[in-house]
Design an enzyme around this catalytic site. Structure first.
Site, short mmCIF file in Angstrom:
data_model
loop_
_atom_site.label_atom_id
_atom_site.label_comp_id
_atom_site.label_asym_id
_atom_site.label_seq_id
_atom_site.Cartn_x
_atom_site.Cartn_y
_atom_site.Cartn_z
CB SER A 1 -11.42 9.45 -3.20
OG SER A 1 -10.44 10.07 -2.39
N GLY B 1 -7.35 9.23 0.38
CA GLY B 1 -7.46 9.89 1.67
C GLY B 1 -8.21 11.20 1.68
CD GLU C 1 -4.73 1.15 -2.90
OE1 GLU C 1 -5.50 0.30 -2.48
OE2 GLU C 1 -3.98 1.83 -2.16
CG HIS D 1 -1.96 1.08 1.14
ND1 HIS D 1 -1.68 2.38 1.44
CD2 HIS D 1 -3.25 1.05 0.73
CE1 HIS D 1 -2.77 3.11 1.24
NE2 HIS D 1 -3.74 2.33 0.80
P1 PGA Z 1 -9.68 6.09 0.68
O1 PGA Z 1 -8.52 5.00 0.84
O2 PGA Z 1 -10.87 5.38 0.05
O3 PGA Z 1 -9.95 6.59 2.04
O4 PGA Z 1 -9.16 7.14 -0.26
C1 PGA Z 1 -8.23 4.17 -0.23
C2 PGA Z 1 -7.06 3.25 0.03
O5 PGA Z 1 -6.06 3.67 0.63
O6 PGA Z 1 -7.13 2.09 -0.35
#
Ligand code: PGA
Length: 249
Positions: free
Chosen positions: A208, A171, A165, A95
């Site tokens: 998001s 975030g 991602e 990640h």
């Molecule tokens: P988020 O996180 O949906 O809060 O943007 C996504 C992720 O880190 O997989």
């Protein structure tokens, strides 16, 4: 033909045991469309309990990270055999928060993927470009590098999942990639995978994702599912997205 999509809730550093019980209880009481493969990604501290509570459901359980070694002097780390011991099905690897804050590299990702497969865990490898890399027109080159490193010791395309991602889309305060942009990047991940393995691996979108964009993302042919962060930290948020996704399939 119906297609299967994978939709997961990435808890990150959230949910104590009581909250995890409530989440698992809510999921157990929910009917999830058969075309969706659901999964949750709880913190290590509740993996065993969540897996036990979801044992009678189709919901898979993933860990958020693991070490590549089987055992030894690695203070603070968790091994694949320990995850297997908790009944875990999958493990998230690489990640961007781990790449950024905890020294995860393409090389550690490759070693962790191999270790996961040795122990029968499905690796969910996260790849994605930063805002700077995107601005410099380097997104596809970064993806190709990350994907080929992750697949260095893999031979079955069905044994692994990718999550695209984009770092800039993750975030609080960030904006998701548009469905069209994400679909193109997924195409790149799939092409690199197909080149190395003979067939394209599955690629989920993350960054998001929420109730407003989940259906449009899933409508794209290269988007095989979603991983949802903050919009799915509470069970109602995750269940809402599962229902919206089912309505769109
Ligand atoms: P988020 O996180 O949906 O809060 O943007 C996504 C992720 O880190 O997989």
């Amino acid at each position: 033909m119906d297609r299967e999509v994978w939709i997961g809730a990435s808890w990150k550093m959230n949910n104590t045991l009581a909250e995890a019980h409530a989440f698992a209880g809510a999921l157990t009481a929910t009917t999830i469309d058969r075309r969706i493969q659901p999964f949750v990604v709880p913190p290590f501290t509740v993996l065993r309990e969540v897996k036990a509570e979801l044992a009678a459901t189709r919901v898979k359980v993933a860990a958020q990270n693991m070490h590549w070694d089987e055992a030894g002097a690695w203070t603070g780390e968790i091994s694949a055999p320990m995850l297997v011991d908790c009944g875990v099905d999958m493990v998230e690897i690489g990640h961007s928060e781990r790449r950024l804050h905890f020294g995860e590299t393409d090389e550690t990702v490759e070693r962790k993927v191999a270790a996961a497969l040795r122990h029968g865990l499905t690796p969910l490898v996260c790849v994605g470009e930063t805002a700077e890399e995107k601005a410099a027109g380097r997104a596809d080159r970064v993806l190709a590098r990350q994907v080929s490193a992750a697949l260095g010791l893999v031979d079955d395309p069905a044994s692994i999942l990718f999550a695209y991602e984009p770092v800039w889309a993750i975030g609080e305060g960030a904006e998701a990639a548009s469905p069209g942009y994400a679909d193109e990047r997924h195409g790149v991940v799939k092409a690199v995978g197909a080149d190395m393995l003979g067939a394209a691996p599955r690629v989920l979108y993350s960054g998001s994702v929420g109730p407003a964009n989940c259906q449009a993302l899933l409508a794209r042919p290269n988007i095989d599912g979603l991983m949802v962060g903050r919009a799915a930290w509470a069970p109602e948020g995750y269940i809402d997205i599962l229902n919206r996704a089912a309505a769109a399939l």
